[in-house]
Write a protein that holds these residues in place. Structure first.
Motif, mmCIF file in Angstrom:
data_model
loop_
_atom_site.group_PDB
_atom_site.id
_atom_site.type_symbol
_atom_site.label_atom_id
_atom_site.label_comp_id
_atom_site.label_asym_id
_atom_site.label_seq_id
_atom_site.Cartn_x
_atom_site.Cartn_y
_atom_site.Cartn_z
ATOM 1 N N THR A 126 7.698 -8.694 -31.221
ATOM 2 C CA THR A 126 7.508 -8.468 -29.792
ATOM 3 C C THR A 126 7.368 -6.977 -29.523
ATOM 4 O O THR A 126 7.899 -6.152 -30.256
ATOM 5 C CB THR A 126 8.672 -9.028 -28.955
ATOM 6 N N GLU A 127 6.621 -6.654 -28.453
ATOM 7 C CA GLU A 127 6.393 -5.250 -28.096
ATOM 8 C C GLU A 127 5.853 -5.166 -26.672
ATOM 9 O O GLU A 127 5.601 -6.178 -26.031
ATOM 10 C CB GLU A 127 5.404 -4.602 -29.068
ATOM 11 N N ASN A 128 5.670 -3.945 -26.202
ATOM 12 C CA ASN A 128 5.043 -3.664 -24.905
ATOM 13 C C ASN A 128 5.716 -4.385 -23.735
ATOM 14 O O ASN A 128 5.048 -5.011 -22.911
ATOM 15 C CB ASN A 128 3.549 -3.989 -24.922
ATOM 16 N N TYR A 129 7.007 -4.270 -23.638
ATOM 17 C CA TYR A 129 7.740 -4.845 -22.513
ATOM 18 C C TYR A 129 7.384 -4.062 -21.254
ATOM 19 O O TYR A 129 7.540 -2.852 -21.203
ATOM 20 C CB TYR A 129 9.243 -4.793 -22.776
ATOM 21 N N SER A 130 6.915 -4.768 -20.249
ATOM 22 C CA SER A 130 6.452 -4.143 -19.004
ATOM 23 C C SER A 130 6.882 -4.994 -17.825
ATOM 24 O O SER A 130 7.082 -6.197 -17.955
ATOM 25 C CB SER A 130 4.929 -4.023 -18.999
ATOM 26 N N VAL A 131 6.981 -4.349 -16.671
ATOM 27 C CA VAL A 131 7.291 -5.062 -15.435
ATOM 28 C C VAL A 131 6.303 -4.645 -14.365
ATOM 29 O O VAL A 131 5.696 -3.576 -14.444
ATOM 30 C CB VAL A 131 8.737 -4.804 -14.958
ATOM 31 N N LYS A 132 6.151 -5.490 -13.371
ATOM 32 C CA LYS A 132 5.267 -5.204 -12.240
ATOM 33 C C LYS A 132 6.141 -4.998 -11.012
ATOM 34 O O LYS A 132 7.038 -5.797 -10.738
ATOM 35 C CB LYS A 132 4.303 -6.371 -12.019
ATOM 36 N N ILE A 133 5.873 -3.900 -10.288
ATOM 37 C CA ILE A 133 6.619 -3.601 -9.066
ATOM 38 C C ILE A 133 5.640 -3.333 -7.931
ATOM 39 O O ILE A 133 4.509 -2.917 -8.168
ATOM 40 C CB ILE A 133 7.572 -2.398 -9.246
ATOM 41 N N GLY A 134 6.083 -3.573 -6.713
ATOM 42 C CA GLY A 134 5.267 -3.321 -5.526
ATOM 43 C C GLY A 134 5.610 -1.976 -4.914
ATOM 44 O O GLY A 134 6.783 -1.612 -4.803
ATOM 45 N N ILE A 135 4.575 -1.242 -4.523
ATOM 46 C CA ILE A 135 4.745 0.085 -3.936
ATOM 47 C C ILE A 135 3.865 0.188 -2.689
ATOM 48 O O ILE A 135 2.732 -0.289 -2.673
ATOM 49 C CB ILE A 135 4.362 1.196 -4.940
ATOM 50 N N VAL A 136 4.406 0.826 -1.649
ATOM 51 C CA VAL A 136 3.650 1.152 -0.448
ATOM 52 C C VAL A 136 3.811 2.637 -0.165
ATOM 53 O O VAL A 136 4.817 3.245 -0.535
ATOM 54 C CB VAL A 136 4.109 0.350 0.795
ATOM 55 N N ASP A 137 2.801 3.225 0.464
ATOM 56 C CA ASP A 137 2.938 4.596 0.934
ATOM 57 C C ASP A 137 3.925 4.615 2.092
ATOM 58 O O ASP A 137 3.968 3.680 2.901
ATOM 59 C CB ASP A 137 1.590 5.150 1.409
ATOM 60 N N GLN A 138 4.702 5.680 2.153
ATOM 61 C CA GLN A 138 5.647 5.864 3.251
ATOM 62 C C GLN A 138 5.627 7.343 3.609
ATOM 63 O O GLN A 138 6.296 8.155 2.970
ATOM 64 C CB GLN A 138 7.044 5.416 2.830
ATOM 65 N N GLY A 139 4.789 7.692 4.580
ATOM 66 C CA GLY A 139 4.600 9.100 4.918
ATOM 67 C C GLY A 139 3.978 9.833 3.734
ATOM 68 O O GLY A 139 2.974 9.386 3.190
ATOM 69 N N ASP A 140 4.607 10.916 3.330
ATOM 70 C CA ASP A 140 4.122 11.679 2.176
ATOM 71 C C ASP A 140 4.751 11.212 0.876
ATOM 72 O O ASP A 140 4.581 11.850 -0.164
ATOM 73 C CB ASP A 140 4.429 13.168 2.363
ATOM 74 N N SER A 141 5.495 10.127 0.916
ATOM 75 C CA SER A 141 6.175 9.612 -0.262
ATOM 76 C C SER A 141 5.776 8.154 -0.466
ATOM 77 O O SER A 141 4.717 7.726 -0.019
ATOM 78 C CB SER A 141 7.693 9.754 -0.084
ATOM 79 N N TYR A 142 6.621 7.401 -1.125
ATOM 80 C CA TYR A 142 6.358 5.992 -1.368
ATOM 81 C C TYR A 142 7.673 5.229 -1.271
ATOM 82 O O TYR A 142 8.750 5.808 -1.295
ATOM 83 C CB TYR A 142 5.716 5.771 -2.740
ATOM 84 N N ALA A 143 7.564 3.913 -1.174
ATOM 85 C CA ALA A 143 8.733 3.044 -1.169
ATOM 86 C C ALA A 143 8.448 1.839 -2.051
ATOM 87 O O ALA A 143 7.305 1.371 -2.131
ATOM 88 C CB ALA A 143 9.055 2.588 0.252
ATOM 89 N N LEU A 144 9.477 1.363 -2.708
ATOM 90 C CA LEU A 144 9.378 0.126 -3.473
ATOM 91 C C LEU A 144 9.625 -1.026 -2.514
ATOM 92 O O LEU A 144 10.464 -0.936 -1.622
ATOM 93 C CB LEU A 144 10.405 0.114 -4.601
ATOM 94 N N THR A 145 8.882 -2.109 -2.698
ATOM 95 C CA THR A 145 8.965 -3.215 -1.746
ATOM 96 C C THR A 145 9.895 -4.329 -2.186
ATOM 97 O O THR A 145 10.182 -5.224 -1.392
ATOM 98 C CB THR A 145 7.573 -3.816 -1.498
ATOM 99 N N GLY A 146 10.334 -4.308 -3.436
ATOM 100 C CA GLY A 146 11.125 -5.432 -3.923
ATOM 101 C C GLY A 146 10.295 -6.698 -3.833
ATOM 102 O O GLY A 146 9.107 -6.687 -4.109
ATOM 103 N N LEU A 147 10.899 -7.764 -3.389
ATOM 104 C CA LEU A 147 10.184 -9.034 -3.269
ATOM 105 C C LEU A 147 9.739 -9.326 -1.853
ATOM 106 O O LEU A 147 9.222 -10.393 -1.565
ATOM 107 C CB LEU A 147 11.066 -10.169 -3.790
ATOM 108 N N LYS A 148 9.928 -8.361 -0.954
ATOM 109 C CA LYS A 148 9.519 -8.550 0.441
ATOM 110 C C LYS A 148 7.995 -8.632 0.542
ATOM 111 O O LYS A 148 7.279 -7.913 -0.139
ATOM 112 C CB LYS A 148 10.021 -7.403 1.313
ATOM 113 N N SER A 149 7.529 -9.475 1.415
ATOM 114 C CA SER A 149 6.101 -9.590 1.685
ATOM 115 C C SER A 149 5.747 -8.575 2.770
ATOM 116 O O SER A 149 6.145 -8.730 3.921
ATOM 117 C CB SER A 149 5.781 -11.010 2.144
#
Length: 175
Positions: free
Chosen positions: A66-89
């Motif tokens: 096994t190799e290349n363990y990866s995860v997918k995360i949601g990101i939105v822009d928030q002003g001049d930065s960003y925020a993670l969305t978790g599982l929220k729609s």
């Protein structure tokens, strides 16, 4: 693993939940849009979440082959930065694969593995911290085949049949 397969796996099937179908015209041609609240994506997300604890146990004690363990995360822009969305729609979320995942105290860190198409405040190669609750999907390679990445199925099933067949035949994706 051949470089082509590794690169392909980490760059495959980005998705964005569009606020409107017209947002697609402004983004990269590599993005695939799924409407917020899509029932097939909701089923895929439930399946991904149902396997998350097993994925993390395998990640913590990776078996041979096994190799290349990866995860997918949601990101939105928030002003001049960003925020993670978790599982929220939420509107205008873009999902990114994170590679080189490591445990950090009670969370994780890793490297954003794809270029943004909509979100402007992150970049490929950027280190990012996240929590278990931010993980939308996960995948790894076992004997040169994909395990996980179930949220790609609603996208592939709507696309060209030959693309779906390629992911099934070459990468072992089960949809």
């Amino acid at each position: 693993m051949p470089k082509r397969l590794s690169t392909l796996v980490l760059s495959c099937l980005l998705i964005t939940a569009a606020a409107s179908p017209h947002a697609a015209a402004d983004a990269s041609d590599t993005l695939r849009y799924i409407e917020k609240g899509d029932p097939e994506m909701a089923k895929a997300l439930a399946k991904a979440q149902g396997g998350l604890d097993n994925f993390l146990a395998t990640f913590d004690n990776p078996p041979a082959g096994t190799e290349n363990y990866s995860v997918k995360i949601g990101i939105v822009d928030q002003g001049d930065s960003y925020a993670l969305t978790g599982l929220k729609s939420v509107d205008n979320v873009e999902y990114f694969w994170v590679s080189n995942v490591k445990r950090t105290g009670d969370g994780f860190s890793g490297t954003l593995a794809n270029d943004p198409g909509v979100v402007r405040n992150v970049r490929s190669g950027q280190e990012i911290a996240f929590a278990k609750g931010d993980i939308f999907d996960w995948m790894y390679i076992r004997d040169r085949k994909i395990v996980g990445n179930v949220t790609s199925c609603p996208i592939l099933l709507r696309g060209p049949a030959e693309e779906l067949q390629y992911y099934r035949d070459t990468l072992g994706l089960e949809c």
